[in-house]
Design a protein around this motif. Structure first.
Motif, short mmCIF file in Angstrom:
data_model
loop_
_atom_site.label_atom_id
_atom_site.label_comp_id
_atom_site.label_asym_id
_atom_site.label_seq_id
_atom_site.Cartn_x
_atom_site.Cartn_y
_atom_site.Cartn_z
N TYR A 1 0.83 -1.20 0.00
CA TYR A 1 0.00 0.00 0.00
C TYR A 1 0.87 1.26 0.00
N ALA A 2 0.40 2.26 -0.76
CA ALA A 2 1.14 3.53 -0.83
C ALA A 2 0.82 4.42 0.37
N GLY A 3 -0.29 4.17 1.02
CA GLY A 3 -0.68 4.98 2.17
C GLY A 3 -2.02 4.53 2.69
N SER A 4 -2.57 5.25 3.65
CA SER A 4 -3.82 4.83 4.27
C SER A 4 -5.00 4.88 3.31
N MET A 5 -5.06 5.90 2.44
CA MET A 5 -6.16 5.97 1.48
C MET A 5 -6.06 4.86 0.44
N ASP A 6 -4.84 4.55 0.01
CA ASP A 6 -4.64 3.46 -0.95
C ASP A 6 -5.07 2.13 -0.32
N CYS A 7 -4.73 1.94 0.94
CA CYS A 7 -5.11 0.72 1.65
C CYS A 7 -6.63 0.65 1.79
N LEU A 8 -7.27 1.76 2.11
CA LEU A 8 -8.72 1.81 2.24
C LEU A 8 -9.40 1.42 0.94
N VAL A 9 -8.96 2.02 -0.17
CA VAL A 9 -9.58 1.76 -1.47
C VAL A 9 -9.38 0.31 -1.90
N LYS A 10 -8.15 -0.20 -1.77
CA LYS A 10 -7.87 -1.57 -2.17
C LYS A 10 -8.64 -2.58 -1.33
N THR A 11 -8.72 -2.32 -0.05
CA THR A 11 -9.43 -3.23 0.84
C THR A 11 -10.91 -3.32 0.47
N VAL A 12 -11.54 -2.16 0.26
CA VAL A 12 -12.96 -2.13 -0.08
C VAL A 12 -13.21 -2.73 -1.47
N ASN A 13 -12.35 -2.39 -2.45
CA ASN A 13 -12.52 -2.89 -3.81
C ASN A 13 -12.36 -4.41 -3.88
N GLN A 14 -11.38 -4.94 -3.17
CA GLN A 14 -11.07 -6.36 -3.27
C GLN A 14 -11.89 -7.24 -2.33
N GLU A 15 -12.28 -6.68 -1.18
CA GLU A 15 -12.94 -7.51 -0.17
C GLU A 15 -14.30 -7.00 0.28
N GLY A 16 -14.70 -5.82 -0.20
CA GLY A 16 -15.99 -5.26 0.19
C GLY A 16 -15.89 -4.36 1.41
N PHE A 17 -16.93 -3.53 1.61
CA PHE A 17 -16.93 -2.57 2.70
C PHE A 17 -16.81 -3.21 4.08
N LEU A 18 -17.46 -4.37 4.24
CA LEU A 18 -17.45 -5.01 5.55
C LEU A 18 -16.06 -5.48 5.97
N ALA A 19 -15.12 -5.54 4.99
CA ALA A 19 -13.74 -5.92 5.34
C ALA A 19 -13.14 -4.90 6.31
N LEU A 20 -13.67 -3.67 6.29
CA LEU A 20 -13.19 -2.63 7.21
C LEU A 20 -13.58 -2.94 8.65
N TYR A 21 -14.50 -3.89 8.82
CA TYR A 21 -14.92 -4.28 10.16
C TYR A 21 -14.45 -5.68 10.51
N LYS A 22 -13.41 -6.15 9.81
CA LYS A 22 -12.81 -7.43 10.19
C LYS A 22 -12.22 -7.28 11.59
N GLY A 23 -12.50 -8.26 12.41
CA GLY A 23 -12.00 -8.20 13.78
C GLY A 23 -12.87 -7.37 14.70
N PHE A 24 -14.09 -6.96 14.23
CA PHE A 24 -14.93 -6.11 15.08
C PHE A 24 -15.29 -6.79 16.40
N LEU A 25 -15.70 -8.08 16.32
CA LEU A 25 -16.11 -8.77 17.54
C LEU A 25 -14.99 -8.86 18.58
N PRO A 26 -13.77 -9.30 18.17
CA PRO A 26 -12.71 -9.28 19.19
C PRO A 26 -12.28 -7.88 19.60
N ILE A 27 -12.44 -6.91 18.68
CA ILE A 27 -12.12 -5.53 19.06
C ILE A 27 -13.11 -5.07 20.13
#
Length: 315
Positions: free
Chosen positions: A262-288
């Protein structure tokens, strides 16, 4: 405690170092008790990183329970506490600073209203500012903690060890990337801390004021439990997306001081959502949430009780 001793304690309570010391002690207690869940959420957040930047990041997909059981059975129960040392170093800096900064902002900068209340917008702004400042100071320890948390998984996947100890991890980063490398991931890290502290401090302060004002409860452990429980949920909801991004940026391999994925936080955000969907941003929510809830509860009850034992007013 005599009148003179109480007056002395009240004077000391106004000092930065008094609040810093008490909040650090409470944070160490909370961090140690809940640490295995932090390790679990880090492992969950790394899952799913595939074909990014031409690299394939392997890893068996598991849920929260299977992940924590797998760590204990495959790597050993002691590995559930791998990375605890830099985590404690982090809280000595991070929590000590954020609580102290917030109290200064609340009592001396933004200031409470004449009736003793502290509006939500002020507590939110104070939490954002205190969290960002505290995390910026502590960010290098967070980087080392994340890398140490992933070592057991890397070795099971046949990869060479990356770090062996806290001191060696710091030396390795400075040697390969310079002092600047210690602040890899600092932007999402600060963003996450700002959001989490807005949720934590603003919620705790606001709920506590509301409970004391609108119920018959007094300023005791029941009130602290209610306020701490609400702040833990708020922390998880606001902080999980930034936490996922922070973890991925900090864990990615580097070359010449630059991340390969990743080139930065925005690049990571875009790639994560594009490749894995929006809910990927909540991976680990339950243990968090499962960790931040107890963490917040243990921290606030410990902090308030320590203040009481020292003979000073509650937070």
């Amino acid at each position: 405690m005599t009148g003179g001793d109480r007056q002395s304690a009240l004077v000391n309570a106004d000092s930065f170092w008094f609040t810093y010391t008490l909040s650090s002690i409470a944070a160490i207690i909370a961090e140690t008790v809940t640490y295995p869940l932090d390790l679990t959420k880090t492992r969950l957040q790394i899952q799913g990183e595939t074909h990014v930047g031409g690299l394939i990041v392997a890893g068996q997909k598991r849920g929260m329970v299977k992940t924590i059981v797998g760590i204990g059975s495959e790597e050993g129960a002691i590995k559930l506490f791998q990375g605890l040392t830099p985590a404690l170093y982090r809280h000595l800096l991070y929590t000590g600073c954020r609580i102290s900064f917030y109290e200064i902002i609340r009592d001396k900068v933004l200031k409470k209203n004449s009736d003793g209340s502290f509006p939500v917008w002020k507590s939110s702004l104070g939490g954002l500012t205190a969290g960002a400042m505290g995390q910026f100071i502590a960010s290098p320890t967070d980087l080392v903690k994340v890398q140490m948390q992933m070592e057991g998984r890397r070795r099971l996947e046949g990869k060479a060890p990356r770090v062996k100890s806290t001191a060696q991890a710091f030396r390795k980063i400075i040697t390969e990337e310079g002092v600047r490398g210690l602040y890899r991931g600092v932007v999402p890290n600060v963003q996450r801390a700002a959001l989490i502290n807005m949720g934590d401090l603003a919620t705790y302060d606001t709920v506590k004021q509301g409970v004391l004002q609108y119920t018959s409860l007094t300023d005791n452990w029941v009130t602290h439990t209610i306020s701490g429980t609400c702040s833990g949920l708020s922390m998880a909801i606001l902080g999980t997306p930034a936490d996922v991004i922070k973890t991925r940026i900090m864990n990615q391999p580097t070359e010449n001081g630059r991340g390969k994925l990743y080139a930065g936080s925005m690049d990571c955000l875009v790639k994560t959502v594009n490749q894995e969907g929006f809910l990927a941003l909540y991976k680990g929510f339950l243990p968090i949430w499962g960790r931040l809830g107890p963490w917040s509860l243990i921290f606030w009850i410990s902090f308030e009780q320590i203040r009481k034992l020292c003979g000073v007013s509650s937070f």
